[in-house]
Design a protein around this motif. Structure first.
Motif, short mmCIF file in Angstrom:
data_model
loop_
_atom_site.label_atom_id
_atom_site.label_comp_id
_atom_site.label_asym_id
_atom_site.label_seq_id
_atom_site.Cartn_x
_atom_site.Cartn_y
_atom_site.Cartn_z
N ALA A 316 0.83 -1.21 0.00
CA ALA A 316 0.00 0.00 0.00
C ALA A 316 0.86 1.26 0.00
CB ALA A 316 -0.93 -0.02 1.21
N LEU A 317 1.94 1.23 0.82
CA LEU A 317 2.86 2.37 0.87
C LEU A 317 3.60 2.54 -0.46
CD1 LEU A 317 4.31 1.80 4.45
CD2 LEU A 317 2.99 3.81 3.73
N SER A 318 4.03 1.44 -1.04
CA SER A 318 4.76 1.50 -2.31
C SER A 318 3.89 2.06 -3.42
CB SER A 318 5.29 0.12 -2.69
OG SER A 318 6.27 -0.31 -1.75
N ALA A 319 2.63 1.68 -3.41
CA ALA A 319 1.70 2.19 -4.42
C ALA A 319 1.59 3.71 -4.35
CB ALA A 319 0.33 1.55 -4.23
N LYS A 320 1.76 4.27 -3.16
CA LYS A 320 1.70 5.72 -2.97
C LYS A 320 3.05 6.38 -3.25
CE LYS A 320 -0.55 9.41 -1.33
NZ LYS A 320 -1.76 9.96 -1.98
N LEU A 321 4.12 5.70 -2.85
CA LEU A 321 5.44 6.34 -2.86
C LEU A 321 6.19 6.18 -4.18
CD1 LEU A 321 6.60 5.38 0.75
CD2 LEU A 321 6.01 7.67 -0.08
N LYS A 322 5.99 5.08 -4.89
CA LYS A 322 6.76 4.89 -6.12
C LYS A 322 6.42 5.91 -7.21
CE LYS A 322 8.30 0.15 -5.53
NZ LYS A 322 8.33 -1.24 -6.06
N PRO A 323 5.17 6.34 -7.34
CA PRO A 323 4.91 7.45 -8.28
C PRO A 323 5.64 8.73 -7.87
CG PRO A 323 2.88 6.28 -7.81
CD PRO A 323 3.90 5.75 -6.85
N LEU A 324 5.81 8.96 -6.56
CA LEU A 324 6.57 10.11 -6.09
C LEU A 324 8.03 9.99 -6.52
CD1 LEU A 324 6.96 12.70 -4.37
CD2 LEU A 324 7.32 11.19 -2.39
N VAL A 325 8.60 8.79 -6.40
CA VAL A 325 9.98 8.56 -6.83
C VAL A 325 10.13 8.95 -8.30
CG1 VAL A 325 11.74 6.80 -7.25
CG2 VAL A 325 10.41 6.75 -5.12
N ALA A 326 9.21 8.49 -9.13
CA ALA A 326 9.27 8.79 -10.56
C ALA A 326 9.13 10.29 -10.82
CB ALA A 326 8.17 8.03 -11.29
N GLU A 327 8.26 10.95 -10.05
CA GLU A 327 8.06 12.39 -10.22
C GLU A 327 9.30 13.18 -9.83
OE1 GLU A 327 5.08 15.79 -8.40
OE2 GLU A 327 4.32 13.75 -8.63
N LEU A 328 9.94 12.77 -8.73
CA LEU A 328 11.15 13.45 -8.29
C LEU A 328 12.28 13.27 -9.31
CD1 LEU A 328 11.14 12.52 -4.48
CD2 LEU A 328 10.73 14.78 -5.46
N ARG A 329 12.42 12.06 -9.82
CA ARG A 329 13.46 11.83 -10.82
C ARG A 329 13.21 12.63 -12.09
NH1 ARG A 329 13.94 5.32 -9.61
NH2 ARG A 329 15.40 5.53 -7.87
N LYS A 330 11.95 12.74 -12.47
CA LYS A 330 11.59 13.55 -13.64
C LYS A 330 11.97 15.01 -13.41
CE LYS A 330 7.74 14.47 -16.80
NZ LYS A 330 6.31 14.25 -17.07
N ALA A 331 11.91 15.45 -12.17
CA ALA A 331 12.28 16.83 -11.82
C ALA A 331 13.79 17.01 -11.67
CB ALA A 331 11.58 17.24 -10.53
N GLY A 332 14.55 15.94 -11.93
CA GLY A 332 16.01 16.04 -11.86
C GLY A 332 16.58 15.84 -10.47
N ILE A 333 15.81 15.26 -9.57
CA ILE A 333 16.25 15.03 -8.20
C ILE A 333 16.66 13.56 -8.06
CG2 ILE A 333 15.52 14.98 -5.78
CD1 ILE A 333 13.52 17.25 -6.56
N SER A 334 17.85 13.33 -7.51
CA SER A 334 18.30 11.95 -7.30
C SER A 334 17.66 11.40 -6.02
CB SER A 334 19.82 11.88 -7.20
OG SER A 334 20.31 12.69 -6.16
N VAL A 335 16.99 10.26 -6.15
CA VAL A 335 16.20 9.73 -5.03
C VAL A 335 16.42 8.24 -4.89
CG1 VAL A 335 14.20 9.52 -6.55
CG2 VAL A 335 13.85 9.58 -4.09
N LYS A 336 16.38 7.77 -3.67
CA LYS A 336 16.46 6.33 -3.39
C LYS A 336 15.23 5.92 -2.59
CE LYS A 336 19.23 2.67 -1.27
NZ LYS A 336 20.51 2.32 -0.63
N TYR A 337 14.59 4.86 -3.04
CA TYR A 337 13.45 4.29 -2.30
C TYR A 337 13.94 3.04 -1.60
CZ TYR A 337 8.82 2.35 -1.34
OH TYR A 337 7.70 1.84 -0.73
N ASP A 338 14.06 3.10 -0.28
CA ASP A 338 14.64 1.99 0.49
C ASP A 338 13.53 1.19 1.17
OD1 ASP A 338 16.07 0.23 2.00
OD2 ASP A 338 17.42 1.70 2.87
N ASP A 339 13.07 0.16 0.45
CA ASP A 339 12.04 -0.70 1.03
C ASP A 339 12.62 -2.06 1.43
OD1 ASP A 339 12.57 -1.68 -1.47
OD2 ASP A 339 10.48 -1.91 -2.08
N SER A 340 13.94 -2.12 1.57
CA SER A 340 14.58 -3.39 1.94
C SER A 340 14.19 -3.79 3.36
CB SER A 340 16.10 -3.26 1.85
OG SER A 340 16.58 -2.37 2.84
N ASP A 341 14.20 -5.09 3.61
CA ASP A 341 13.86 -5.58 4.95
C ASP A 341 15.08 -6.03 5.73
OD1 ASP A 341 14.54 -7.84 3.60
OD2 ASP A 341 12.63 -8.88 3.86
#
Length: 490
Positions: A316-341
């Motif tokens: 549920a969180l990933s469904a919300k956050l992964k589009p944000l990751v894509a949007e930030l990268r499109k804006a030229g911002i380097s981003v890491k999504y750390d969902d590792s366990d």
């Protein structure tokens, strides 16, 4: 949890060494005095390279590459130059190995001695000017504006990662011009490029000025520099630009036919910065919890950590956050999504703080329900809960604010630790506390050396913007036209 590092107040040197190690920037090599730059550290250097390379090309320079090996005879052609580097040169004498007859391993084949020894480049003026002789014949070939990204070897006895290693990475610009005025303008232009990079990208204020004859680059007629203050009050030379006059042109017979149909020697410059800037970046901004990186040079500008109890909540969180990751990268911002366990959120928070990631976002189940997210900034160690909507624009603004805030903090620190001193007794007392000291000097090498011998302080530069202020030298009592910057230095 990330392991603690020593505090700056306890042991600044140990803090620096441990921070490099714990933040996974670099490590000592099996080769004495050399370093291995690890991926995270090299990604910072790559960002530095990219920004500087763009600046060089904006000013009309092109990249080229020249040999690593320099014939010994080349260094002999410019007397002051060879004297400046003679004690730091690594020398290749043979070109072949062979197996030892006793089976103990490989040995140097005594039959494979070179006719002329080769020097592993400490700097490339000689080999480049020997090449320019073939490239330059007419005023139409000028100016020649060349930069090289390369490695350099200077055989250091006492080494320290990034600050002073036997091998290091750098860029070196080498230009040729038809007139002295053009070459001097180039020397100043490139120092301004370095100063702009230091202040706008590294968020590190610098003092611009001339080096004294004692501190001038070997073979140069004038050396310009930028000097930065580290958090222990010491100075670090962050970049130099040299007006070479016609010294190397005459040494290597580089002449051109002018518009007036007269043969003349060209005028030269050289300028460079190195991986020493990595050390400056660390020491200028970082704190007892780890790196503090200006966003423009941070490999990861934003890290996003989902906080979840089970796979369903993570989905549920990933469904919300992964589009944000894509949007930030499109804006030229380097981003890491750390969902590792592999590690818990608290460990991740400490690790990304250690690595200097400017912005950390965290979202849990309650945030998901409320349409909010927690946003923390590394430089001020503050955090707040903000609306999820409009987050990209908020992050863009915050990154700009962090960049400026880091610069302002370093600027205030330098201002608070810059002192005007008028007596040698006060000078001796203040230099023990650190900082930049503005003091009068009589302009002689003898006085400069005497002050250095007595206090371990050197003249870092004669500032461009110094006021025409008459006075007397703090050491000799002789007349002085203005103040210079003294400091202990790396």
């Amino acid at each position: 949890m990330a392991k603690a590092i020593p505090s700056r107040s306890e042991n600044y040197s140990e803090w620096y060494n441990e921070l490099i190690k714990k933040a996974d920037l670099a490590e000592n090599s099996a080769v004495r005095g050399c370093m291995v730059i690890k991926p995270y550290g090299f990604s910072i250097w790559e960002k530095m390279q990219r920004a500087l390379d763009d600046m060089f090309k904006e000013t009309g320079h092109q990249n080229a590459y020249f040999p690593l090996f320099i014939p010994k005879s080349y260094l002999s052609k410019e007397a002051s130059h060879v004297e400046g580097f003679a004690k730091e040169c690594a020398v290749v004498t043979h070109y072949r190995l062979k197996n030892a007859e006793d089976g103990s391993g490989v040995i140097v084949d005594p039959e494979a001695k070179l006719e002329e020894e080769l020097i592993v480049r400490p700097t490339s003026e000689t080999v480049i000017w020997s090449t320019y002789k073939n490239w330059i014949q007419s005023y139409r070939d000028l100016p020649l504006l060349i930069n090289q990204w390369a490695n350099v070897v200077r055989w250091e006895m006492r080494t320290r990662i990034f600050l002073r290693t036997s091998e290091f990475l750098w860029q070196e610009g080498h230009t040729a011009h038809a007139t002295a005025d053009e070459a001097q303008a180039e020397t100043h232009q490139m120092l301004e490029v370095y100063a702009r990079f230091a202040e706008e990208w590294m968020a590190m204020p610098v003092v611009k000025g001339h080096k004294t004859p004692n501190e001038r680059f070997a073979g140069a007629e004038d050396t310009l520099c930028i000097e930065a203050m580290m958090q222990d009050g010491k100075a670090l030379q962050a970049g130099t630009s040299h007006f070479l006059g016609q010294n190397f042109a005459k040494a290597f017979d580089v002449q051109f036919l002018s518009k007036q149909n007269q043969l003349d020697y060209v005028w030269g410059t050289s300028w460079g910065v190195s991986t020493r800037l990595m050390g400056a970046l660390i020491m200028a901004h970082s704190d007892d919890d780890g790196l503090v990186l200006p966003p423009k040079l941070a490999p990861i500008q934003v890290v996003i950590v989902p906080i979840y109890r089970n796979d369903e909540q993570l989905d549920a969180l990933s469904a919300k956050l992964k589009p944000l990751v894509a949007e930030l990268r499109k804006a030229g911002i380097s981003v890491k999504y750390d969902d590792s366990d592999a590690n818990k959120p608290g460990w991740k928070f400490a690790e990304y703080e250690l690595r200097g990631v400017p912005i950390r976002l965290a979202m849990g189940g309650r945030d998901l329900e409320n349409g909010t997210i927690e946003m923390a900034r590394r430089d001020l160690k503050t955090k707040e809960t903000v609306p999820f909507e409009g987050l990209t624009e908020r992050i863009q603004a915050l990154l700009e604010d962090i960049q400026q805030t880091i610069y302002n903090k370093a600027s205030r620190f330098r201002q608070e630790n810059t002192f005007r001193v008028d007596t040698f007794a006060d000078f001796q007392e203040q230099i023990e506390k650190g900082g930049f000291i503005l003091a009068h000097w009589d302009g002689t090498s003898e006085t400069e050396e005497a002050i250095k011998e007595a206090t371990k302080a050197t003249i870092r530069c004669i500032p461009f913007d110094q006021e025409a202020e008459e006075g007397v030298c703090i050491f000799s009592g002789k007349p002085s036209a203005g103040r210079v910057v003294f400091a202990r230095a790396y």
